[in-house]
Design an enzyme around this catalytic site. Structure first.
Site: not given
Ligand code: ARG
Length: 273
Positions: A168, A262
């Site tokens: 991300h 997040c």
């Molecule tokens: N386990 C989640 C995923 O892989 C974590 C998301 C974390 N969010 C972020 N904005 N980095 O989607």
């Protein structure tokens, strides 16, 4: 110079976060989450926001969607319009209906992306002046960029992410103010590194340790940065830039590859001198 001031955020209470039993990014350690500890961490994050006069709205978590706690991934809200996410992985698709309902009940206009697109909200996007930066490669794609550009009538700049650990945008990039941003160069393609150098006058690099300590996943409001604790060099850099650290422990959420940013969907913010 103008500074961003966050006024209102949306967070999801981690009632069922410890039921997480899948891995969709390299950080994830399913079956190891301590639910009580996660709740303590989450409540401390709320306290950190309240200390900055940030209003916190809370959505209840539903069973069967442990990653629903990551509110920022659910969409981008701009005023009373929200573009809802279209999750890339099946494990997270079930989260959207609950957030849709939350936004609908509060009078937001919902904008839906076309069916053949993927997008994970503020987890993968940052406004930068008159543009929207979107991290593509893992959770969002080029078609998404075109669709969002149309909806918000804004120029979208895709940034190619090339390391799965930085899946991300908010794991490898952190804007601090109008002129300064941090990034982790190995997370991005050569071309995208060049794009960032042109866009950001004061572009600073995260070290490996800083990036792996989730420095990018911070929340900046005014001259305060809410960030994962135990990141001394990052804290020092922030101090030198005139920012105060508010350290929080997010260890349980990092077992799912998530942190401060997040967990926090910014609903209202302003720019002040
Ligand atoms: N386990 C989640 C995923 O892989 C974590 C998301 C974390 N969010 C972020 N904005 N980095 O989607």
């Amino acid at each position: 110079m103008k500074h961003k001031l966050i006024k209102k955020v949306l967070m999801c209470e981690p009632t069922y976060f410890d039921t997480l039993d899948y891995a969709i990014n390299p950080w994830m350690k399913p079956g190891t989450i301590d639910g009580a500890e996660a709740m303590v961490e989450w409540k401390n994050l709320i306290k950190a926001y309240q200390s900055q006069d940030i209003k916190v709205e809370v959505i209840k978590q539903q069973k069967g969607v442990p990653d629903m706690v990551f509110a920022t991934d659910q969409g981008i809200a701009l005023g009373k319009t929200v573009i809802l996410s279209r999750f890339w992985c099946d494990e997270r698709k079930g989260e959207t209906k609950y957030y849709r309902q939350w936004f609908e009940e509060r009078g937001y206009t919902i904008k839906n992306l076309p069916e053949n697109t993927y997008f994970e909200g503020n987890g993968d996007s940052y406004f930068w002046h008159d543009k929207l930066l979107i991290g593509v490669g893992y959770r969002a794609d080029q078609r998404t960029c075109q669709a969002i550009s149309k909806i918000f009538n804004i120029e979208v700049v895709p940034l190619q992410i090339i390391d799965p650990a930085f899946y991300h945008l908010d794991v490898g990039f952190l804007p601090l103010n109008e002129t300064t941003a941090f990034y982790y160069p190995p997370a991005f393609s050569k071309k995208s590194r060049e794009v960032l150098k042109k866009l950001v006058p004061n572009l600073l690099e995260f070290t490996d340790d800083e990036a792996n300590g989730f420095a990018a996943n911070s929340v900046v409001t005014d001259h305060h940065v809410v960030h994962q604790s135990g990141n001394p060099t990052f804290k020092h850099k922030l101090q030198n830039l005139g920012y105060t650290s508010i350290e929080v422990e997010m260890g349980e959420f990092m077992k799912s590859g998530g942190g401060t940013h997040c967990l926090t969907n910014v609903l209202e913010e302003g720019w002040e001198n």
